[in-house]
Scaffold this motif. Structure first.
Motif, short mmCIF file in Angstrom:
data_model
loop_
_atom_site.label_atom_id
_atom_site.label_comp_id
_atom_site.label_asym_id
_atom_site.label_seq_id
_atom_site.Cartn_x
_atom_site.Cartn_y
_atom_site.Cartn_z
N ASN A 7 0.89 -1.13 0.00
CA ASN A 7 0.09 0.07 0.02
C ASN A 7 0.80 1.19 0.00
O ASN A 7 1.84 1.58 0.76
CB ASN A 7 -0.97 0.25 1.22
N GLU A 59 2.23 4.97 0.69
CA GLU A 59 2.11 5.74 1.52
C GLU A 59 1.56 7.20 1.16
O GLU A 59 2.21 7.60 0.35
CB GLU A 59 3.53 6.06 2.64
N LEU A 60 0.31 7.43 1.51
CA LEU A 60 -0.54 8.45 0.86
C LEU A 60 0.05 10.00 1.41
O LEU A 60 -0.31 11.13 0.78
CB LEU A 60 -1.79 8.30 0.89
N TYR A 88 1.82 12.39 -0.62
CA TYR A 88 1.20 12.89 -1.79
C TYR A 88 0.06 13.71 -1.30
O TYR A 88 -0.21 15.15 -1.87
CB TYR A 88 0.45 11.75 -2.56
N LEU A 89 -0.61 13.65 -0.22
CA LEU A 89 -1.57 14.55 0.30
C LEU A 89 -1.03 15.87 1.04
O LEU A 89 -1.58 16.80 0.62
CB LEU A 89 -2.38 14.01 1.54
N LEU A 118 1.51 9.99 -8.26
CA LEU A 118 0.73 8.95 -7.52
C LEU A 118 0.08 7.94 -8.53
O LEU A 118 0.17 6.89 -8.31
CB LEU A 118 -0.50 9.36 -6.95
#
Length: 209
Positions: A84, A86-87, A90-91, A110
């Motif tokens: 997964n 790591e968002l 990006y956020l 992304l």
């Protein structure tokens, strides 16, 4: 007055019922794990579904897991989730972006990171649709067709997101400038020179066949 003997006779008589005695009862599914009175571990939907003789999603998955347990012992599979991304970076970058170009840079990064995972999911769903050639001659709405559609939509997520991002950039940068045209030169009449003669084909010996 009911005596203990009467109670005993009633219990014994009740144990010798015939098939006709149960003809008016609701049919239950012919499955060892599907008993109307066995509600242990069942939720309200499962109990209600059992009364009408059909299995819920939870029932089907539970039975399948039980029956596939020996198979999974021979073919162990990872139990954890797929990797997964790591968002948070990006956020955070998206929140700090102030221009469409900056936001697009984050979105494209992304999409590039997610593409291998989504493509792997799409490849598996396509393989599941073709399992034992069940897709051959399958009609619309059949399981194999639904799996193929799911495989296609797994990748359409990327295409839709990319299209949205490019639309934002087109609105930001506007249409591309028209190519500059070369300035027209003077006409032969204005320059006093005769028009150039068309080029002559090269001379030389004819080619033999």
């Amino acid at each position: 007055m009911t005596t203990p003997a009467d109670v005993l006779r009633t219990a014994v008589a009740g144990s010798f019922t015939t098939d006709s005695d149960h003809a008016d009862q609701e049919p239950s599914m012919q499955h060892a794990d599907f008993e109307l009175c066995d509600n242990a571990g069942r939720d309200a939907d499962q109990i209600a579904a059992a009364r009408y003789g059909f299995a819920t999603k939870g029932d089907l998955l539970r039975w399948a897991r039980r029956d596939a347990e020996p198979f999974l012992t021979e073919h162990p599979l990872p139990t954890g989730p797929l990797p997964n991304p790591e968002l948070a970076p990006y956020l955070d970058a998206l929140a700090a972006a102030e221009t469409p170009a900056q936001a697009s840079a984050v979105t494209q990064r992304l999409l590039d990171a997610a593409e291998p995972v989504l493509r792997a999911v799409s490849d598996y769903l396509d393989a599941a649709a073709r399992w034992r050639d069940q897709h051959r001659g399958a009609e619309k709405g059949s399981p194999s067709k639904l799996l193929m559609e799911a495989a296609s939509r797994s990748l359409s997520v990327l295409a839709l997101a990319d299209e949205a991002d490019l639309t934002i950039l087109r609105a930001e940068y506007g249409p591309a400038p028209a190519p500059a045209l070369a300035p027209p030169g003077p006409s032969p009449a204005a320059s006093g020179l005769p028009p150039a003669s068309p080029p002559q084909p090269p001379t030389g010996p004819a080619c033999s066949r």
